[in-house]
Design an enzyme around this catalytic site. Sequence first.
Site, mmCIF file in Angstrom:
data_model
loop_
_atom_site.group_PDB
_atom_site.id
_atom_site.type_symbol
_atom_site.label_atom_id
_atom_site.label_comp_id
_atom_site.label_asym_id
_atom_site.label_seq_id
_atom_site.Cartn_x
_atom_site.Cartn_y
_atom_site.Cartn_z
ATOM 1 N N GLY A 135 0.811 -1.210 0.000
ATOM 2 C CA GLY A 135 0.000 0.000 0.000
ATOM 3 C C GLY A 135 0.845 1.261 0.000
ATOM 4 O O GLY A 135 0.302 2.353 -0.028
ATOM 5 N N GLN A 136 2.176 1.103 0.051
ATOM 6 C CA GLN A 136 2.984 2.322 0.103
ATOM 7 C C GLN A 136 2.786 3.148 -1.151
ATOM 8 O O GLN A 136 2.839 2.623 -2.259
ATOM 9 C CB GLN A 136 4.455 1.970 0.236
ATOM 10 N N GLY A 137 2.579 4.480 -0.940
ATOM 11 C CA GLY A 137 2.185 5.377 -2.023
ATOM 12 C C GLY A 137 2.862 5.147 -3.352
ATOM 13 O O GLY A 137 2.201 5.015 -4.377
ATOM 14 N N ARG A 138 4.182 5.000 -3.341
ATOM 15 C CA ARG A 138 4.874 4.960 -4.628
ATOM 16 C C ARG A 138 4.630 3.664 -5.384
ATOM 17 O O ARG A 138 4.939 3.566 -6.560
ATOM 18 C CB ARG A 138 6.365 5.210 -4.450
ATOM 19 N N TYR A 139 4.104 2.667 -4.723
ATOM 20 C CA TYR A 139 3.826 1.410 -5.417
ATOM 21 C C TYR A 139 2.359 1.288 -5.821
ATOM 22 O O TYR A 139 1.974 0.328 -6.441
ATOM 23 C CB TYR A 139 4.169 0.219 -4.530
#
Length: 186
Positions: A72-76
């Site tokens: 869920g990390q933004g850049r992914y």
Amino acid sequence: MGLLDRLSDLLGLKNKEVHVLCLGLDNSGKTTIINKLKPSNAQSQDIVPTIGFSIEKFQSSSLPFTVFDMSGQGRYRNLWEHYYKDRQAIISVIDSSDRLRMVVAKEELDTLLNHPDSKHHRIPILFFANKMDLRDAVTSVKVSQLLCLENIKDKPWHICASDAIKGEGLQEVQNEILINVELPQI
Ligand code: G3D
Ligand code: MG
């Protein structure tokens, strides 16, 4: 019978590989839930943060399952859309104690629901209102309201309260969300 077995059973996916996409913000408990859905002899003892995404393949009863655990990390997050097409069901995990990021979770869900590969496809979505054991957790009804789930008209969905650490609530999927599903070719 476990959740994944019932899913494959109800979808009539005998002897085929079942693809499930697991989505949610980082730290919501996706990897912990997937680990608990595996047969006990395949479960990991340590859950480490997911970088990018991981693909978990395991056998549940007689059926091979592939679960795409999307970080869920933004850049992914833009990786998600590449996997929309390639799934028979979606598991969406929400940290019920994270009121601050509930609005971000809703934005992510809206992105998923409005994506052309997702819109108008009757892909069942199972929501886990996770971390119910925490004092700050809101109820699954409240999570459902905050995410405006009642607006989802084109997909069968269901929300379950869960505590992934204890494994509580994970097997309680209702059959009706899984019927009348248009399956993509697999
Ligand atoms: P993610 O894959 O969605 O990023 P993880 O989330 O499965 O890695 O879980 C993130 C943290 O939340 C982990 O703690 C995990 O143990 C915890 N967690 C997952 N589900 C629950 C739950 O139902 N209740 C509680 N209290 N915690 C949960 P750490 O400490 O390893 O970061
Ligand atoms: Mg993870």
